[in-house]
Design a protein around this motif. Structure first.
Motif, PDB file in Angstrom:
ATOM      1  N   UNK A  22      63.375  96.827  36.718  1.00 54.58           N
ATOM      2  CA  UNK A  22      65.266  96.975  36.794  1.00 54.58           C
ATOM      3  C   UNK A  22      65.530  97.607  38.487  1.00 54.58           C
ATOM      4  N   UNK A  23      66.725  96.721  38.603  1.00 53.71           N
ATOM      5  CA  UNK A  23      67.192  96.762  40.053  1.00 53.71           C
ATOM      6  C   UNK A  23      66.469  98.223  40.683  1.00 53.71           C
ATOM      7  N   UNK A  24      66.879  99.459  40.275  1.00 57.09           N
ATOM      8  CA  UNK A  24      67.336 100.589  41.096  1.00 57.09           C
ATOM      9  C   UNK A  24      65.257 100.511  41.392  1.00 57.09           C
ATOM     10  N   UNK A  25      64.483  99.857  41.027  1.00 56.19           N
ATOM     11  CA  UNK A  25      63.384 100.195  41.674  1.00 56.19           C
ATOM     12  C   UNK A  25      63.305  99.827  43.272  1.00 56.19           C
ATOM     13  N   UNK A  26      63.934  98.939  43.982  1.00 57.08           N
ATOM     14  CA  UNK A  26      64.024  98.298  45.560  1.00 57.08           C
ATOM     15  C   UNK A  26      65.987  99.000  46.186  1.00 57.08           C
ATOM     16  N   UNK A  27      65.633 100.308  45.063  1.00 56.72           N
ATOM     17  CA  UNK A  27      67.088 102.041  45.501  1.00 56.72           C
ATOM     18  C   UNK A  27      66.046 102.063  47.197  1.00 56.72           C
ATOM     19  N   UNK A  28      66.861 102.668  47.720  1.00 61.43           N
ATOM     20  CA  UNK A  28      66.397 103.253  49.206  1.00 61.43           C
ATOM     21  C   UNK A  28      65.428 104.465  48.838  1.00 61.43           C
ATOM     22  N   UNK A  29      65.832 104.767  47.598  1.00 62.26           N
ATOM     23  CA  UNK A  29      65.157 106.140  47.490  1.00 62.26           C
ATOM     24  C   UNK A  29      63.800 105.973  47.054  1.00 62.26           C
ATOM     25  N   UNK A  30      64.373 105.318  45.747  1.00 58.67           N
ATOM     26  CA  UNK A  30      62.611 105.169  44.619  1.00 58.67           C
ATOM     27  C   UNK A  30      61.499 104.434  46.296  1.00 58.67           C
ATOM     28  N   UNK A  31      61.464 103.820  46.570  1.00 60.09           N
ATOM     29  CA  UNK A  31      60.997 102.991  47.435  1.00 60.09           C
ATOM     30  C   UNK A  31      59.881 104.253  48.540  1.00 60.09           C
ATOM     31  N   UNK A  32      61.088 104.506  49.211  1.00 57.66           N
ATOM     32  CA  UNK A  32      60.537 106.000  49.928  1.00 57.66           C
ATOM     33  C   UNK A  32      59.637 107.365  48.959  1.00 57.66           C
ATOM     34  N   UNK A  33      60.120 107.267  48.009  1.00 57.93           N
ATOM     35  CA  UNK A  33      59.393 108.935  47.308  1.00 57.93           C
ATOM     36  C   UNK A  33      57.958 107.940  47.610  1.00 57.93           C
ATOM     37  N   UNK A  34      57.950 106.921  46.719  1.00 59.15           N
ATOM     38  CA  UNK A  34      57.318 105.956  46.582  1.00 59.15           C
ATOM     39  C   UNK A  34      56.006 105.620  47.748  1.00 59.15           C
ATOM     40  N   UNK A  35      56.334 106.001  48.699  1.00 58.99           N
ATOM     41  CA  UNK A  35      55.867 105.531  50.106  1.00 58.99           C
ATOM     42  C   UNK A  35      54.993 107.214  50.589  1.00 58.99           C
TER      43      UNK A  35
END
Length: 326
Positions: free
Chosen positions: A137-150
């Protein structure tokens, strides 16, 4: 009376499917609890869960039936508080690891939901990984999602980026679960059953759709089940007969913590645990606005992320009030 040991695959309404091994062959029996209650297990909303090892008496008249007479000691257990039942609910036992499934969208990303599950896994001293499903999904590359995974990765949690739809990350997931008993845990509609279906195409688990109004999933998996997977050759390098065991747990809309007091919650946040008791006011510090608070200083200095601190603060209030957010 013949007696056997077996593993609980699933169960409801006091009828459990138990896989027994007799003379080298596995045989599933439908078993009830002798006396309708296990003397050794009275704390839980449900006395048994997938993964439990039990002793049964075989039925003399029907080869596929029996009675459960005792529960073997568990090496671990993963549970949540069942608000409706007003008791802890076992989701899975005797695990090698817990896999917490989340998504960037469909249903919406809920990092505090994962933080609750992480705290429960820490409480149970269980190895845990986070699986970011629907990574296409396009939302997977959102800043919020990537930051939380990090943030979770920096804390030492394994993060698996997977798409059941495109196949991305399936090889890594297959390698992680091979030869182990893993539980898939997550909210309704998160795609747990879809993951099982693509890992082993001989499985045909029912998958559900999302509510258009609320973006939440329906409860397609209504009871947990232990499933033996023969992993698809295409995702294990062409090898045959590669096996893994998965417990597909029922989807939940609220994951409420079990047996964790609000004042003890920091012990189950990896980054906060070393700071407990280090404040100027010791164990009496509330970590709100006190001078010399080690946790607040760690947040200000970037050692503890603001996102995880806020998540801890809100979960602590949920425990204190007993009012859990969806």
């Amino acid at each position: 009376m013949n007696q056997f040991f077996g593993i609980v695959l699933n169960g409801s309404n006091n009828v459990f499917e138990v896989e027994c091994e007799n003379d080298g062959e596995k045989h599933v029996r439908f078993c009830t609890l002798k006396s309708k209650r296990l003397k050794t297990e009275t704390r839980y909303y449900n006395p048994l869960a997938p993964g439990d090892r039990v002793e049964i008496e075989a039925d003399d008249d029907e080869d596929d039936k029996g009675r459960i007479v005792s529960l073997c000691p568990r090496k671990n257990e993963f549970a949540r508080w069942n608000v409706k039942g007003r008791a802890p609910q076992l989701l899975a036992t005797n695990l090698d690891n817990v896999i917490l499934v989340t998504t960037p969208a469909e249903p919406p990303f809920r990092p505090k939901f994962i933080d609750r599950e992480l705290a429960q896994a820490e409480k149970a001293n269980l190895p845990v990984a986070i699986l970011a499903n629907k990574y296409d999904l396009a939302e997977a590359q959102s800043e919020e999602f990537q930051e939380r995974l990090s943030i979770w990765e920096k804390l030492g949690y394994r993060v698996l980026r997977v798409s059941a739809k495109t196949g991305e990350g399936l090889e890594e997931l297959a390698d992680f679960i091979t030869g182990k008993l893993s539980a898939l845990v997550g909210q309704s509609g998160i795609g747990k059953s879809s993951l099982v279906n693509v890992l082993d195409n001989s499985c045909v688990l029912k998958t559900g759709s999302l509510s258009k109004k609320y973006g939440k999933g329906s409860h397609t998996t209504t009871k947990g089940s232990l499933i033996h997977l023969r992993l698809n050759e295409s995702i294990v390098g062409g090898m045959r007969n590669v096996f893994a065991d998965i417990i597909d747990t029922p989807g939940v809309r609220r994951f409420c913590l079990n047996d964790i007091a609000s004042d003890d919650l920091a012990l189950y946040f990896r980054e906060l645990r070393p700071l407990v008791g280090k404040c100027r006011f010791g164990m009496s510090c509330r970590h709100e606005d006190e001078d010399g608070c080690a946790i607040l200083e760690a947040v200000q200095n970037g050692i503890v992320s603001k996102e995880r601190f806020e998540s801890w603060r809100r979960i602590k209030e949920e425990i204190r009030t007993g009012s859990w957010e969806d």
